[in-house]
Design an enzyme around this catalytic site. Structure first.
Site, PDB file in Angstrom:
ATOM      1  N   CYS A 111       0.834  -1.201   0.000  1.00  0.00           N
ATOM      2  CA  CYS A 111       0.000   0.000   0.000  1.00  0.00           C
ATOM      3  C   CYS A 111       0.870   1.253   0.000  1.00  0.00           C
ATOM      4  O   CYS A 111       0.640   2.179  -0.782  1.00  0.00           O
ATOM      5  CB  CYS A 111      -0.927  -0.013   1.216  1.00  0.00           C
ATOM      6  SG  CYS A 111      -2.173   1.303   1.205  1.00  0.00           S
ATOM      7  N   CYS A 194      -1.242   8.097   7.480  1.00  0.00           N
ATOM      8  CA  CYS A 194      -2.600   7.828   7.010  1.00  0.00           C
ATOM      9  C   CYS A 194      -3.499   7.408   8.176  1.00  0.00           C
ATOM     10  O   CYS A 194      -3.040   6.799   9.152  1.00  0.00           O
ATOM     11  CB  CYS A 194      -2.582   6.727   5.960  1.00  0.00           C
ATOM     12  SG  CYS A 194      -1.621   7.138   4.489  1.00  0.00           S
ATOM     13  N   CYS A 197      -3.427   3.736   9.541  1.00  0.00           N
ATOM     14  CA  CYS A 197      -2.144   3.209  10.010  1.00  0.00           C
ATOM     15  C   CYS A 197      -1.450   4.111  11.018  1.00  0.00           C
ATOM     16  O   CYS A 197      -0.232   4.015  11.201  1.00  0.00           O
ATOM     17  CB  CYS A 197      -1.218   2.963   8.813  1.00  0.00           C
ATOM     18  SG  CYS A 197      -1.889   1.846   7.572  1.00  0.00           S
ATOM     19  N   CYS A 220       7.713   3.733   5.807  1.00  0.00           N
ATOM     20  CA  CYS A 220       6.810   3.605   4.658  1.00  0.00           C
ATOM     21  C   CYS A 220       7.543   3.099   3.426  1.00  0.00           C
ATOM     22  O   CYS A 220       6.927   2.561   2.505  1.00  0.00           O
ATOM     23  CB  CYS A 220       6.147   4.942   4.351  1.00  0.00           C
ATOM     24  SG  CYS A 220       7.282   6.211   3.749  1.00  0.00           S
TER      25      CYS A 220
END
Length: 229
Positions: A111, A194, A197, A220
């Site tokens: 993602c 985000c 998360c 990330c």
């Protein structure tokens, strides 16, 4: 195209402002600043503005940010007259169709790659140097970050003006200069990503402990150092 053969001055002795001035003198319009609207972005946007540097701002928007994050962006855009470069990101609906629903739960690395790393790679193509707000204090994975370093992965120079600042210094700078910043930082979110998360941290945890807290993941992928395949 940037090369890794640049002769560096003693960058570790530079102040944040000196590092920005050096980067602008060295790279000119091939230098950019990336922002995801955390407090270090507020610091750097203000600093660049105070120095009078014409540095393009690349917004890394995953389309999954908190309302407060978008509100912070608008406050900074209005105050500093920012014109943002926004690399294209597929919609969440498109990602659901291609990868299945809630990819961030099943494969957060994938993602992040789709929504952050790939857009950044495209955004950096015209540039030779990239200003980032990472700090050594944030996590063990960033403890050896240099003020200026070559990125094999992106084939650009990375400039980290506030790499040696701690959280107290960041907050003091924002306060003294009355710079808009993300209000979530004041309610237990030292690091903000985000919505699915990110959680608040508790006393004694690392600054980035609230990111991907339920996964075996601490970055990330943007700042990992593996080379491009």
């Amino acid at each position: 195209m940037a090369t890794s053969s640049l002769r560096l001055p003693d960058v570790e002795r530079m102040t944040a402002e000196e590092a920005l001035l050096w980067g602008y003198e060295q790279f000119g319009d091939k230098l950019c600043l990336t922002c995801s609207w955390q407090r270090q972005a507020s610091v750097l946007v203000h600093m660049v503005s105070e120095l009078g540097l014409d540095v393009p701002i690349v917004e890394l928007d995953t389309q999954l940010f908190f309302k407060e994050t978008y509100e912070t962006r608008e406050r900074l855009v209005e105050r500093y007259g920012l014109e943002l470069i926004r690399p294209q990101v597929i919609s969440v609906a498109e990602q659901h169709a291609q990868e299945g629903p809630n990819l961030w739960e099943r494969d957060p690395d994938r993602c992040c790659h789709i929504r952050k790393v790939e857009p950044l790679e495209r955004a950096l193509e015209p540039f030779d140097a990239w200003i980032s707000g990472i700090r050594r204090e944030q996590a063990l994975t960033r403890a050896d970050a240099q003020r200026v370093e070559w990125s094999e992965r992106y084939s650009v120079w990375k400039i980290h003006p506030i790499v040696d600042w701690d959280a107290k210094r960041v907050q003091a700078y924002l306060h003294v200069n009355e710079v808009p910043y993300n209000p979530l930082h004041d309610v237990g979110y030292p690091s903000i990503g985000c919505i699915p998360c990110t959680r608040p941290v508790v006393e004694g945890e690392d600054e980035r402990a609230g990111r991907w807290a339920d996964a075996d993941k601490i970055e990330c992928g943007i700042h990992t150092r593996e080379e491009r395949p």
